[in-house]
Design a protein around this motif. Sequence first.
Motif, short mmCIF file in Angstrom:
data_model
loop_
_atom_site.label_atom_id
_atom_site.label_comp_id
_atom_site.label_asym_id
_atom_site.label_seq_id
_atom_site.Cartn_x
_atom_site.Cartn_y
_atom_site.Cartn_z
N PRO A 1 0.82 -1.24 0.00
CA PRO A 1 0.00 0.00 0.00
C PRO A 1 0.84 1.27 0.00
O PRO A 1 0.43 2.28 -0.57
N ILE A 2 2.02 1.22 0.63
CA ILE A 2 2.91 2.39 0.62
C ILE A 2 3.38 2.67 -0.81
O ILE A 2 3.42 3.84 -1.24
N VAL A 3 3.71 1.63 -1.54
CA VAL A 3 4.16 1.80 -2.93
C VAL A 3 3.02 2.37 -3.77
O VAL A 3 3.23 3.26 -4.60
N ILE A 4 1.81 1.88 -3.55
CA ILE A 4 0.65 2.39 -4.30
C ILE A 4 0.42 3.86 -3.99
O ILE A 4 0.20 4.67 -4.90
N ILE A 5 0.47 4.22 -2.71
CA ILE A 5 0.28 5.62 -2.32
C ILE A 5 1.36 6.51 -2.91
O ILE A 5 1.09 7.61 -3.40
N ALA A 6 2.60 6.04 -2.89
CA ALA A 6 3.70 6.81 -3.48
C ALA A 6 3.49 7.00 -4.98
O ALA A 6 3.77 8.08 -5.53
N CYS A 7 2.96 5.98 -5.64
CA CYS A 7 2.72 6.04 -7.08
C CYS A 7 1.60 7.02 -7.42
O CYS A 7 1.69 7.77 -8.39
N LEU B 1 10.35 6.48 -1.88
CA LEU B 1 9.48 6.03 -2.97
C LEU B 1 8.66 7.19 -3.53
O LEU B 1 8.49 7.32 -4.75
N GLY B 2 8.11 8.03 -2.63
CA GLY B 2 7.33 9.18 -3.09
C GLY B 2 8.16 10.10 -3.97
O GLY B 2 7.66 10.59 -5.00
N CYS B 3 9.40 10.31 -3.60
CA CYS B 3 10.29 11.16 -4.41
C CYS B 3 10.60 10.52 -5.76
O CYS B 3 10.61 11.20 -6.80
N LEU B 4 10.84 9.21 -5.75
CA LEU B 4 11.16 8.51 -7.00
C LEU B 4 9.97 8.55 -7.97
O LEU B 4 10.13 8.80 -9.16
#
Length: 452
Positions: free
Chosen positions: A46-52, A112-115
């Motif tokens: 879910p963190i990856v999804i939110i970052a995306c 991840l958010g920055c990337l």
Amino acid sequence: MNTIWETHKFEHYIFSLLLAVEVIMSFTFLGYMHIPPISITTAYIPIVIIACLFGPAESSLAGLLFGLGSLYKASATYVMPADAVFSPFRSDFPIGSILLSVGTRVLFGFLLGCLFQLARKSKRKNLCKLLITIAAPKLHALLVYTAMGLLFPSLGFNISSIFILKKSDLIILSFCAAVVLAIDKLYHSPFIQTYKNAVNEYENTPYWSPKIGFVLGGVSTFIFCMAVLSTVYFSSRMYYMLGQHGVDVTQHIHRDILHLQVQFLTAMLALNFILLILILMVYRYMKFREYTGELDFLTGIMGRKLFLHTCLRSQKSHAGAAGWFLVCDLDYFKHINDKYGHSVGDEVLKQFAEHLQNTFRFCGSVGRIGGDEFAVMLDIDLSQDQLEHLLTQFLRDISGILEQVTVSCSIGAYRFVFPQEIKHLLTETDRVLYQAKENGRACFVMEDSTEK
């Protein structure tokens, strides 16, 4: 960014749903796979999804929830020794445990958010997103293992092992990439964009009501209270039941039972939160569909039923204030239809409604109440001079709708004090309108009932 979060409810709801999913995965078996001597987790997805979908601030918050969940679960006395270092209550280095369990996950979300933020600016953003999602599990492992090696060197973890790709690693990497990219594609699909616009525009419709918020708030409070009471009850009953079966329930066992009950409570509350958010989103969407279904198909402005409903709401919300009610009737519209055809007549109606909307949208509501008859409810108390200026400009604007003939209309304007029955306003304004027609049409007549 603040403006987006203040006005775009759909994004807010999706973010909240993903946070709730993160809580569920962090507090249940859904986010963990136990591979001795440590636990491998997929709760970071879910963190990856939110970052995306969003940005570094949002994914950092998701990372914080993940870290707190990890810290809480590691605080039980029955966890494996390698997992116990994630809890400041179980390790000899509490600050190190907080940095390990919470700090690494917040940093993971932020990076991840920055990337993904950089990927969205790239010309090959889809390829960049794919590479980031594939690398995300390894990035998470790198941060956690590095922190474990630095903060708890006695455990003997070697970060070099994370660079070895096993079959299980490939499955996790592929699963993470597939889930994240599928949700990203769905989120930006035309269907979801239509749904998003409906949810975000809901509060601008006359059918918007704050009551749904109070109702769901009451339901949420009731669910929370009952869930807490149930947790306390089942914890005590489980303690009693074990005693009845001859189990010597120590304080450590009792604490672990309560620990598990709270963990279950948190997951269930997150699940109920998801349900309430979905109900609210569906409610907003259905109400917006109800609103759009009442718009006039030809002109795009409010139809008679919706316009009168809007007028009723204005009566309640502007009690004691003065306003204007206008009725506008196109002059000789039947002649235009008969001479130039219905397609030209339809175009005249559309442009007439557009000019009327552009003139009065800032101070009231516009609707089509008949074939060639339109009405306006002004809930701002314009002076007669101000209204006269607007009406004069409006008559000038509509005169050029057709090249073949000058388009005009007759307007009756009636000033009143809220509240007034709609039937009374229609009757009185129609009477003023007929005065304009008797004066030769292509003009307006204003009457101020507040001066009587």
